[in-house]
Design a protein around this motif. Structure first.
Motif, PDB file in Angstrom:
ATOM      1  N   GLN A 155       3.954  12.063   4.055  1.00 61.72           N
ATOM      2  CA  GLN A 155       2.980  12.587   3.093  1.00 61.72           C
ATOM      3  C   GLN A 155       3.513  13.788   2.318  1.00 61.72           C
ATOM      4  O   GLN A 155       3.181  13.952   1.147  1.00 61.72           O
ATOM      5  CB  GLN A 155       1.691  12.988   3.822  1.00 61.72           C
ATOM      6  CG  GLN A 155       0.905  11.811   4.354  1.00 61.72           C
ATOM      7  CD  GLN A 155      -0.244  12.234   5.258  1.00 61.72           C
ATOM      8  OE1 GLN A 155      -0.197  13.266   5.919  1.00 61.72           O
ATOM      9  NE2 GLN A 155      -1.280  11.399   5.313  1.00 61.72           N
ATOM     10  N   GLU A 207       0.864  -1.184   0.000  1.00 59.16           N
ATOM     11  CA  GLU A 207       0.000   0.000   0.000  1.00 59.16           C
ATOM     12  C   GLU A 207       0.898   1.231   0.000  1.00 59.16           C
ATOM     13  O   GLU A 207       1.728   1.381   0.890  1.00 59.16           O
ATOM     14  CB  GLU A 207      -0.903   0.025   1.242  1.00 59.16           C
ATOM     15  CG  GLU A 207      -1.783  -1.189   1.413  1.00 59.16           C
ATOM     16  CD  GLU A 207      -3.015  -1.181   0.536  1.00 59.16           C
ATOM     17  OE1 GLU A 207      -3.334  -0.093  -0.023  1.00 59.16           O
ATOM     18  OE2 GLU A 207      -3.637  -2.236   0.394  1.00 59.16           O
ATOM     19  N   LYS A 208       0.730   2.114  -0.976  1.00 57.77           N
ATOM     20  CA  LYS A 208       1.621   3.272  -1.108  1.00 57.77           C
ATOM     21  C   LYS A 208       1.198   4.462  -0.251  1.00 57.77           C
ATOM     22  O   LYS A 208       2.033   5.267   0.134  1.00 57.77           O
ATOM     23  CB  LYS A 208       1.702   3.710  -2.575  1.00 57.77           C
ATOM     24  CG  LYS A 208       2.410   2.706  -3.448  1.00 57.77           C
ATOM     25  CD  LYS A 208       2.512   3.207  -4.875  1.00 57.77           C
ATOM     26  CE  LYS A 208       3.224   2.173  -5.743  1.00 57.77           C
ATOM     27  NZ  LYS A 208       3.328   2.626  -7.118  1.00 57.77           N
ATOM     28  N   ASP A 209      -0.091   4.585   0.016  1.00 56.31           N
ATOM     29  CA  ASP A 209      -0.572   5.755   0.763  1.00 56.31           C
ATOM     30  C   ASP A 209      -0.638   5.453   2.250  1.00 56.31           C
ATOM     31  O   ASP A 209      -1.125   4.391   2.652  1.00 56.31           O
ATOM     32  CB  ASP A 209      -1.964   6.167   0.272  1.00 56.31           C
ATOM     33  CG  ASP A 209      -1.934   6.623  -1.169  1.00 56.31           C
ATOM     34  OD1 ASP A 209      -0.975   7.316  -1.546  1.00 56.31           O
ATOM     35  OD2 ASP A 209      -2.869   6.270  -1.920  1.00 56.31           O
TER      36      ASP A 209
END
Length: 163
Positions: free
Chosen positions: A104, A80-82
């Motif tokens: 972020q 998962e990148k986020d």
């Protein structure tokens, strides 16, 4: 050579006034880790900011570590990148929030700490209270309770007759 008593006097003034905590935000490491070992038989405690030591080791051995710009979702087995939005029951620790903002925004932890120091991290959402369902009636238990009432009634009759 310093005797044990002299050594104790020398170190008596070095007692820490606070404890280190994983989210105390006292360093800029992305993954804060504190080692804590205490032994009453030695009368000694060792605290180590493992994260800071690891950062220095990574510089010495760059080919022996890897950093992936994603997290492994252990439920799905997928990357998962986020960063996940905060979904904890308690308020997000400021130290974790600064690190999430760093990831972020691409800014350093120190820059995020300074930029967001007057803002509040995400609030926790308490779990809803789930009421326990009424237990289903157990026929065997119902029969035993009924028999107990019958026996109690018979006992009262016997006591009344014996008077």
């Amino acid at each position: 050579m310093v005797s044990l008593l002299e050594s104790d006097v020398l170190t008596a003034a070095t007692f820490p006034e606070d404890s280190w905590d994983t989210w105390d935000d006292q360093c800029d490491c992305m993954y804060t880790r504190i080692g804590f070992w205490t032994n009453p038989y030695l009368a000694e405690t060792l605290e180590v900011r493992m994260c800071c030591i690891w950062d220095e080791l990574y510089k010495l051995f760059p080919g022996k570590m890897r950093k992936t710009p994603a997290y492994m979702n252990l439920n799905s087995g997928e990357w998962e990148k986020d960063p996940l939005e905060w979904n904890g029951e308690y308020d997000m620790p400021a130290g974790l929030w600064y690190r999430q903002l760093s990831r972020q925004t691409g800014r350093s932890v120190a820059e995020c700490r300074e930029a967001y120091k007057d803002q509040t991290p995400p609030k926790g959402v308490p779990r809803p209270v789930v009421e326990e369902p009424e237990p289903e009636s157990d026929p065997m238990m119902d029969m035993l309770l009924s028999l107990a009432q019958i026996v109690a009634g018979l006992k009262e009759q016997v006591e009344a007759m014996s008077k």
